[in-house]
Design a protein around this motif. Structure first.
Motif, PDB file in Angstrom:
ATOM      1  N   ALA A   1       0.812  -0.820   0.042  1.00 26.15           N
ATOM      2  CA  ALA A   1      -0.394  -0.490   0.112  1.00 26.15           C
ATOM      3  C   ALA A   1       0.839   1.569   0.307  1.00 26.15           C
ATOM      4  O   ALA A   1       0.380   2.474  -0.600  1.00 26.15           O
ATOM      5  CB  ALA A   1      -1.065  -0.230   1.473  1.00 26.15           C
ATOM      6  N   PHE A   2       1.831   1.304   0.999  1.00 31.14           N
ATOM      7  CA  PHE A   2       2.820   2.586   0.770  1.00 31.14           C
ATOM      8  C   PHE A   2       3.318   1.924  -0.572  1.00 31.14           C
ATOM      9  O   PHE A   2       3.221   3.598  -1.429  1.00 31.14           O
ATOM     10  CB  PHE A   2       4.176   2.479   2.168  1.00 31.14           C
ATOM     11  N   VAL A   3       3.779   1.360  -1.631  1.00 30.91           N
ATOM     12  CA  VAL A   3       4.408   1.101  -2.600  1.00 30.91           C
ATOM     13  C   VAL A   3       3.944   1.689  -3.584  1.00 30.91           C
ATOM     14  O   VAL A   3       3.301   3.067  -4.133  1.00 30.91           O
ATOM     15  CB  VAL A   3       5.601   0.509  -2.648  1.00 30.91           C
ATOM     16  N   TRP A   4       2.259   1.345  -3.581  1.00 31.13           N
ATOM     17  CA  TRP A   4       1.468   1.396  -4.939  1.00 31.13           C
ATOM     18  C   TRP A   4       0.083   2.607  -4.336  1.00 31.13           C
ATOM     19  O   TRP A   4       0.346   3.192  -5.903  1.00 31.13           O
ATOM     20  CB  TRP A   4       0.495   0.402  -5.084  1.00 31.13           C
ATOM     21  N   LEU A   5       0.225   3.218  -3.731  1.00 34.72           N
ATOM     22  CA  LEU A   5      -0.710   4.412  -3.188  1.00 34.72           C
ATOM     23  C   LEU A   5      -0.322   5.469  -2.596  1.00 34.72           C
ATOM     24  O   LEU A   5      -0.659   6.326  -2.580  1.00 34.72           O
ATOM     25  CB  LEU A   5      -1.753   3.475  -2.258  1.00 34.72           C
ATOM     26  N   GLY A   6       0.718   4.665  -1.595  1.00 34.02           N
ATOM     27  CA  GLY A   6       1.174   6.217  -1.405  1.00 34.02           C
ATOM     28  C   GLY A   6       0.860   6.018   0.122  1.00 34.02           C
ATOM     29  O   GLY A   6       1.279   7.322   0.792  1.00 34.02           O
TER      30      GLY A   6
END
Length: 318
Positions: A254-259
């Protein structure tokens, strides 16, 4: 070699199930709660039905249909609708941490309906995990818990109910067969909601459709198949330990994909949830092997023993 492949299959399942939470955040706003639920379930059902003839999937017996419908409603239709609705407002990482507590519901439901004994360690673990869920919820909303968070908690509850409902089915059916029954029945029970989401489906972007098809084909259909392969070849403790990786991997994706940036106390709450669920699993009483079924030998007997092992391992998020 077979054990190594099983570990790889299990780790792929962790990746697929963890990626489902961010994918829902991408698809749900565009396709709508009902639309995404139907597209995902239908995609998984079609994929599993295409595989069914090659995997020798049998039809359920007539007497099993009420249980199939109940399990499909809880674990497929209700779970998809509640999780999709909740993730319209709840970050993917937080949702995965809350859903990780679903095994607590499974244990409680099994104790109430199947007469399974709860140990002191399980009770302590349940209290610890519930405290972790409370921390995650309060970090997100302060002194009050939002409706969306309650909806995600509801998703964890219905998923937890799903597993004890499937336990009687798994005595005579493989995990793939039960998954196929659930996806097909879940699709049929979600179809009446199509008129409510038709306008959003028609207007949805290509990216949202790709995310929906991804959810149905990979985390749902392929995830179930790979998980059955891994559980059949790994010890229960090993396969269970893999499931504890789902929330942290979700947070990373979620951090990598959605920030999405997780909060410190949210991460600590997630660790508390995992610790509590681990206590519940470690405190489970030893299950005696079931007697062999008369007339069942060879591959069928091996399948029955695999199912005994699979029933001891609840799924965490999908």
């Amino acid at each position: 070699m077979r054990t190594g492949r099983a570990w790889v299959a299990g780790l792929v399942v962790v990746l697929l199930w963890a990626s489902a939470f961010p994918a829902i955040r991408v698809a749900a706003p565009a396709l709508g709660v009902a639309g995404l639920s139907l597209v995902r379930l239908a995609t998984a059902a079609i994929a599993l039905l295409l595989v069914a003839p090659f995997a020798h999937v049998r039809l359920p017996e007539r007497r099993q249909l009420p249980l199939v419908l109940a399990a499909a409603f809880a674990g497929m239709t209700a779970y998809q609708l509640l999780l999709n609705w909740g993730e319209l407002h709840v970050p993917a990482g937080a949702a995965s941490i809350i859903v990780a507590a679903a095994p607590l519901v499974s244990v409680g439901t099994a104790a109430l309906t199947l007469g399974e004994r709860l140990t002191a360690t399980q009770l302590v673990g349940s209290a610890v995990a519930i405290a972790g869920v409370a921390v995650v919820c309060l970090v997100r909303t302060g002194a009050t818990v939002s409706t969306a968070l309650w909806v995600v908690v509801g998703a964890a509850v219905v998923q937890g109910v799903y597993h004890p409902l499937t336990k009687p089915l798994l005595r005579t059916r493989s995990g793939l067969e039960v998954a196929t029954y659930g996806q097909v029945a879940g699709t049929l029970m979600t179809m009446p909601l199509l008129p409510l989401g038709w306008h959003q489906l028609a207007a949805a972007s290509g990216g949202a459709w790709v995310a929906a098809f991804y959810l149905g084909l990979l985390p749902s259909a392929v995830g179930f198949a790979l998980w059955g392969y891994a559980v059949a070849r790994l010890p229960v403790a090993s396969s269970t330990s893999l499931l504890y990786l789902v929330p942290p991997v979700t947070v990373l994706i979620a951090f990598v994909w959605l920030g999405e940036r997780p909060r410190l106390f949210e991460l600590l709450g997630g660790l508390v949830v995992i610790a509590g669920v681990l206590l519940v699993r470690r405190g489970a009483p030893t299950v005696a092997a079931e007697p062999s079924v008369r007339g069942v030998t060879g591959d069928d007997e091996r399948l029955r023993l695999v199912n005994l092992e699979a029933r001891a391992v609840p799924e965490v998020g999908r």
